[in-house]
Design an enzyme around this catalytic site. Structure first.
Site, short mmCIF file in Angstrom:
data_model
loop_
_atom_site.label_atom_id
_atom_site.label_comp_id
_atom_site.label_asym_id
_atom_site.label_seq_id
_atom_site.Cartn_x
_atom_site.Cartn_y
_atom_site.Cartn_z
N ASP A 115 41.69 34.20 44.23
CA ASP A 115 40.94 35.10 44.08
C ASP A 115 40.87 35.91 42.81
OD1 ASP A 115 40.96 34.87 46.93
OD2 ASP A 115 42.93 36.14 47.19
N LYS A 126 36.36 33.04 41.25
CA LYS A 126 35.97 31.83 41.15
C LYS A 126 34.51 31.74 41.48
CE LYS A 126 39.36 29.97 43.31
NZ LYS A 126 40.10 31.12 43.73
N GLY A 144 37.74 32.22 49.94
CA GLY A 144 37.10 33.22 50.26
C GLY A 144 36.43 33.53 48.76
N HIS A 145 35.19 33.23 48.65
CA HIS A 145 34.71 33.18 47.48
C HIS A 145 33.40 34.17 47.48
CE1 HIS A 145 36.27 29.19 45.90
NE2 HIS A 145 37.15 29.80 46.51
N GLN A 199 41.37 27.76 45.78
CA GLN A 199 42.78 28.50 45.73
C GLN A 199 43.06 28.18 44.27
OE1 GLN A 199 42.23 25.74 48.60
NE2 GLN A 199 41.82 27.78 49.49
P1 GDP Z 1 37.55 33.74 44.34
O1 GDP Z 1 38.48 33.38 45.63
O2 GDP Z 1 38.39 33.56 43.16
O3 GDP Z 1 35.96 33.41 44.32
O4 GDP Z 1 37.67 35.60 44.30
P2 GDP Z 1 37.42 36.36 45.55
O5 GDP Z 1 35.91 36.46 45.76
O6 GDP Z 1 38.36 36.20 46.75
O7 GDP Z 1 38.21 37.98 45.07
C1 GDP Z 1 37.64 38.44 43.86
C2 GDP Z 1 36.93 39.79 44.02
O8 GDP Z 1 36.84 40.61 42.83
C3 GDP Z 1 35.66 39.57 44.60
O9 GDP Z 1 35.63 40.91 45.60
C4 GDP Z 1 34.75 39.71 43.59
O10 GDP Z 1 33.50 40.30 44.05
C5 GDP Z 1 35.49 40.77 42.76
N1 GDP Z 1 35.25 40.60 41.27
C6 GDP Z 1 34.88 39.46 40.60
N2 GDP Z 1 34.93 39.58 39.33
C7 GDP Z 1 35.10 40.85 39.14
C8 GDP Z 1 35.25 41.69 37.91
O11 GDP Z 1 34.98 41.18 37.02
N3 GDP Z 1 35.33 43.07 38.23
C9 GDP Z 1 35.61 43.43 39.43
N4 GDP Z 1 35.84 44.75 39.68
N5 GDP Z 1 35.43 42.84 40.47
C10 GDP Z 1 35.35 41.46 40.50
P1 IMO Z 2 40.51 31.43 47.25
O1 IMO Z 2 39.74 30.11 47.00
C1 IMO Z 2 44.26 33.26 47.87
C2 IMO Z 2 47.26 31.14 50.35
C3 IMO Z 2 47.73 31.52 51.57
C4 IMO Z 2 49.10 31.20 51.78
C5 IMO Z 2 49.12 29.68 51.19
C6 IMO Z 2 48.92 28.71 52.20
O2 IMO Z 2 39.79 32.50 47.87
O3 IMO Z 2 41.19 31.63 46.18
P2 IMO Z 2 46.82 27.75 53.71
O4 IMO Z 2 46.03 28.34 54.82
O5 IMO Z 2 46.03 27.16 52.49
O6 IMO Z 2 47.74 26.64 54.17
O7 IMO Z 2 47.69 29.07 53.08
O8 IMO Z 2 47.77 29.72 50.22
N1 IMO Z 2 45.77 31.04 50.16
C7 IMO Z 2 45.06 31.61 49.26
N2 IMO Z 2 45.36 32.66 48.53
N3 IMO Z 2 43.12 32.68 47.69
C8 IMO Z 2 42.74 31.51 48.45
O9 IMO Z 2 41.60 31.09 48.34
C9 IMO Z 2 43.72 31.02 49.22
N4 IMO Z 2 43.69 29.90 50.07
C10 IMO Z 2 44.80 29.93 50.32
O10 IMO Z 2 47.70 32.98 51.64
O11 IMO Z 2 49.90 31.91 50.88
MG MG Z 3 39.22 34.50 47.32
#
Ligand code: GDP
Ligand code: IMO
Ligand code: MG
Length: 424
Positions: free
Chosen positions: A13, A16, A40-41, A224
């Site tokens: 998170d 990416k 979850g991207h 991840q």
């Molecule tokens: P990912 O799994 O690495 O793609 O990241 P996620 O989407 O799960 O979580 C990142 C969260 O931060 C999302 O809600 C994005 O919209 C938000 N986000 C990404 N870059 C920035 C940033 O520079 N500032 C803020 N405030 N939010 C960001």
């Molecule tokens: P993105 O791509 C954050 C974590 C789960 C758990 C561990 C194992 O959005 O960054 P799993 O279901 O993969 O066997 O769970 O990995 N986990 C993540 N944490 N971001 C993710 O994906 C994750 N995908 C799995 O919470 O601790």
């Molecule tokens: Mg994510």
């Protein structure tokens, strides 16, 4: 610059999705290489938010061919539903292609994921319960079903029957559950889903290599992150694939000589979902500020993320593990308003100072962070577009990251929007 990898350097998170979308402007292919819909991207464009699970984050651009590589685990029902949802929002997914070698998440994988977690009780991993671990376990045990098996009824039935013999024995005899019906699963996968998946199944490795030979730009999108890596993460509190750069080569079928750029995404602080050690974890009011300002709730599962200060010891290790060539620092805007900012630069483990990650997990579990404290800044960064408009304290924070990791920070995120970034 033929192949670029985007990887998470922390526990996921990091942003990416946003960075992949940003870079996809100059790419032709965006390839997911591991994980599944545990990811979850999020991408925010013009105030509209897209939360992608399986579909690669380049999909919003019509010029991109999104690719689900051989290293990904696929629930075909989830993939079709995600495509439909995108289509309903006006996003074309017709160019999406899927490797026939990617493994199928089956109904029993969900069951076993949930039951395994329940069996672990207090020691549970906190998985996303999407069947990811059991699917990769079957892949390694060579009893998995692959996407290409959906195109061959006879092979599919043969493999499903063999798999179910063992799975049903486990479900009924170990967990006291009902057994799963072979015909029900076959009906869903072969009659309902296969006709929709079949047109997507392509020789992804061949297509990627033709594109590379043609000099086209390919992006490999990690899911991840480094410390959830099966080999290099905080085992057993990890996922069951290899998000690190080596995993990108395997999971997309691209040799390392094609990789010219590895972008490590680092959040300006750290979050983690699920169980496991986390030396810089915060539980005080700063934690609440980071959660609320950063909206740190799982994109996918809605779980509150665990927040903590930036850990440079871990970041430097992530740089090493994946030959990270540059860092994209996200969510710098979330730190605005804090009086002081702490950054972990070493650990105290049993009275001994460590400036590298200890090799033993037990020691990491006991690591107490040693911090450098920097002054914060008050300025709202949401509309900053250039480096010269960043406050000096923010630049000092960035300089410390660069000096410690010996890696340039090339992008700074200042908000969730596609245009909310500062190139450095
Ligand atoms: P990912 O799994 O690495 O793609 O990241 P996620 O989407 O799960 O979580 C990142 C969260 O931060 C999302 O809600 C994005 O919209 C938000 N986000 C990404 N870059 C920035 C940033 O520079 N500032 C803020 N405030 N939010 C960001
Ligand atoms: P993105 O791509 C954050 C974590 C789960 C758990 C561990 C194992 O959005 O960054 P799993 O279901 O993969 O066997 O769970 O990995 N986990 C993540 N944490 N971001 C993710 O994906 C994750 N995908 C799995 O919470 O601790
Ligand atoms: Mg994510």
């Amino acid at each position: 610059m033929p192949a670029t990898i985007v990887i998470g350097t922390q526990w996921g998170d990091e942003g990416k999705g946003k960075l992949t979308d940003l870079f996809a402007k100059d790419m032709r292919y965006v390839v997911r290489y591991q994980g599944g819909h545990n990811a979850g991207h999020t991408i925010v464009v013009g105030g509209e938010s897209f939360a992608l699970q399986l579909v690669p984050s380049g999909v919003l651009y019509p010029h991109i061919t999104p690719v689900i590589g051989n290293g990904v685990v696929v629930d075909p029902a989830v993939l079709i539903a995600e495509c439909q949802q995108l289509n309903e929002r006006g996003i074309d997914t017709s160019k999406l292609i899927v490797s026939g070698n990617s493994h199928l998440i089956m109904p029993y994988h969900y069951e076993l994921d949930k039951l395994g977690e329940r069996m672990l009780g207090r020691n549970k991993l906190g998985t996303t319960k999407r069947g990811i671990g059991p699917t990769y376990a079957d892949k390694a045990s060579r009893v998995g079903l692959r996407v290409q098996d959906m195109l061959d009824r006879e092979i599919f039935m043969q493999k499903l029957e063999v798999a179910l013999r063992e799975k049903n024995a486990v479900l009924t005899k170990v967990y006291n559950r009902l057994s799963l019906d072979v015909n029900e699963i076959a009906d869903l996968y072969l009659n309902e889903l296969a006709p929709k998946i079949a047109p997507m199944v392509q020789d992804t490795v061949g297509i990627i290599h033709d594109a590379l030979e043609d000099g086209q730009n390919i992006m490999l999108e990690g899911a991840q992150a480094t410390f959830l890596d099966l080999d290099h993460g905080t085992y057993p509190f990890v996922t069951s694939s290899n998000p690190t750069a080596g995993g990108a080569c395997v999971g997309a079928g691209v040799g390392p000589m094609h990789i010219t750029r590895v972008v490590g995404i680092a959040k300006s602080y750290v979050t983690r979902v699920g169980s496991g050690p986390f030396p810089t974890e915060l539980t005080d009011e700063t934690a609440d500020i980071l959660i609320e300002k950063g909206h740190e709730y799982g994109t996918n599962t809605g779980r509150r993320r665990r927040p903590g200060w930036l850990d440079l010891v871990m970041l430097r290790h992530a740089v090493r593990l994946s030959s990270v060539s540059e860092i994209a620092l996200t969510k710098l805007d979330v730190l605005s308003g804090l009086a002081d900012i702490k950054v972990c630069t070493s650990y105290d483990i049993d009275g001994v100072k460590y400036d590298k990650l200890p090799a033993e997990q037990t020691k990491f579990q006991q690591a107490k962070p040693i911090y450098e404290q920097l002054p914060g800044w008050q300025k709202d960064l949401g509309s900053v577009k250039q480096k010269s408009d960043l406050p000096k304290a923010a630049l000092d924070f960035i300089n410390l990251i660069e000096a410690f990791t010996k890696t340039k920070v090339t992008f700074v995120g200042v908000g969730p929007g596609r245009d909310q970034f500062v190139p450095l």
